[in-house]
Motif scaffolding. Sequence first.
Motif, PDB file in Angstrom:
ATOM      1  N   ARG A 184     -42.501  44.343 -79.747  1.00 42.77           N
ATOM      2  CA  ARG A 184     -43.796  44.683 -79.814  1.00 42.77           C
ATOM      3  C   ARG A 184     -44.308  45.721 -80.063  1.00 42.77           C
ATOM      4  N   GLU A 238     -46.053  48.892 -82.176  1.00 36.49           N
ATOM      5  CA  GLU A 238     -46.021  50.324 -81.426  1.00 36.49           C
ATOM      6  C   GLU A 238     -46.162  50.309 -79.485  1.00 36.49           C
ATOM      7  N   TYR A 239     -46.111  48.999 -78.970  1.00 35.72           N
ATOM      8  CA  TYR A 239     -45.920  48.697 -77.195  1.00 35.72           C
ATOM      9  C   TYR A 239     -43.772  49.081 -76.990  1.00 35.72           C
ATOM     10  N   PRO A 281     -40.784  51.871 -74.384  1.00 33.89           N
ATOM     11  CA  PRO A 281     -41.776  52.294 -74.667  1.00 33.89           C
ATOM     12  C   PRO A 281     -41.612  52.979 -76.389  1.00 33.89           C
TER      13      PRO A 281
END
Lengths: 335, 335
Positions: free
Chosen positions: A214, A216-217, A255
């Motif tokens: 995803r 940068e997520y 993350p």
Amino acid sequence: MSLLTVGSVAFDSIKTPFGKINKTLGGSASYFSLAASYFTKPAMVAVVGDDFSKTDEKIFANRKINTNGLQKAKGKTFAWGGEYSFDLNSRKTLFTHLNVFQNFRPRLSSEHQKSKYLFLGNIHPTLQLDVLRQAKGAKFVGLDTMNYWIENAPKQLAKVLKLVNILIINDSEARELAKEHNLMKAAKKIFAAMNPHPDPLPEGEGVKTLVIKRGEYGLLMLSPASERSVPIYGRPKDADKSARYKYALRTFHLPGYPLEDVLDPTGAGDSFAGGFFGYLAKTNDASWANLKKACVAGSAMASFCVEKLGVAKLLNLKAAHINQRLKEFKKLTHF
Amino acid sequence: MSLLTVGSVAFDSIKTPFGKINKTLGGSASYFSLAASYFTKPAMVAVVGDDFSKTDEKIFANRKINTNGLQKAKGKTFAWGGEYSFDLNSRKTLFTHLNVFQNFRPRLSSEHQKSKYLFLGNIHPTLQLDVLRQAKGAKFVGLDTMNYWIENAPKQLAKVLKLVNILIINDSEARELAKEHNLMKAAKKIFAAMNPHPDPLPEGEGVKTLVIKRGEYGLLMLSPASERSVPIYGRPKDADKSARYKYALRTFHLPGYPLEDVLDPTGAGDSFAGGFFGYLAKTNDASWANLKKACVAGSAMASFCVEKLGVAKLLNLKAAHINQRLKEFKKLTHF
């Protein structure tokens, strides 16, 4: 050798708001192998043209990457040009010259065929299938694909999906592949499409896993709750009904590493896959607990990759840098 | 009482692709208090009109929420109507009738003034400032705001920012507030704007913390690397130069709880804040380690909130459900 990738080697021309670089080494096999080289000695099967120089070759040699499978063909190396928007979240392809890549037919030597870990970079599903048929020693196979193949070669993609252990794709690709917006539901549909395995893998190695990137997520890794529960997905024709099945997904989230300065996202996905598979090949353990650690290794390599233009940052990292970043991921996520 | 919130109580009319509901209890103080009530006995200061019924009051009474500060004014209760797009990521406001909320002047009783934990819901910064002046016993203050105040009351917002410990906002708001796209750089600018504290808080309670909510992607919590390093941000007029300062940010990331069925995102942010502050008030510990756990408690409450329309899911949760979800967050993130 324990890790092999089949993919592209290219010359990239990249424009970002923070700098530009022309005709620099790129392609999925390049990023993958450079990232993996910090954990294991990877091998690559790819093709380059007669414009691929000794200097280019040396980049791989310096990282002890096995390039016996790097074919040289008459013509020019695959060339790609792209330009990123200000926030680096979208890019425009300026040109794609397939050149020698157009007639690429991957051939695995007997040495390559023994590789236990195999990563199929983003190439035509028919070529991926052809590689899989040659890779007789492969025990754990990863696959990347893209919207182009989802739209233009769905049948061939469906075929190869059944034969791999782990699919590593973007969230938009997962949604398109499953025709479902919710990622948890999409994952269940994709697992249904990945099962059953017509050639069951050895006990304990048959788990199907999905990594959804995803940007940068960060990422979501998902897998059926237990290996035992795999058969409930039923036959492939049940795929469209899979959402009916009630079962939990084993889910892991990591993350993206928070960076103040992202220079160039090119190759981040392949660097992730390289770090991931490099770590797996080094530790030779495909358990859920170890797949999570492989995600961390992959994310660390992706975070390095984006800190400089092109492959620059992947050329001479120190072990201490990598270990430091792995530790920081723990601080960032554990409570 | 140890936890107080000042905010709105409203009647919401919500349309989503999965259902709709008319004139249901809503508003920041409602969601906040309901979520917090699973950890502590929260109090609220807010205003309602004479259309607020005994049945509505009973919703708060059932959760043992202290409503001594719920003023009744002549006129109608604040009413809001909104409609969500198919993927629930964007919403259109259909109507906003401020009604009695327009003349809301929060008054804190002597009992309210003793509250140690205070959360200032998303109201005019001048009102937030007014509450802060009354809240003499407050030791740890949280603030929510929105793009409207960032654009229309920047000076008043800047004033109140200096007086709070924790700012809880969306990523787009953080970017707008800091005029900086990169969230790590934005955080540094915001910390500069939050310091120095003109009335220094007692030792160990003066840390400035920022929680950036990213919808389904979860959250980032950031803080200066150590309490000692706070002074380096310099005087407020240095805010715009803050990016020059070289220091590490202490960073924590928590993903959104992966759900297959999200019905209604209304109130998720306030439910997060309620769970977060409820947990803090219960444990009475504002250390970094405990703030991380508070993030988990808040995210769990937000994840429950979105599973039903309006506040429905927050009315009678069992402790076992909440504990189960807290455990699942560990499985989801630890490696």
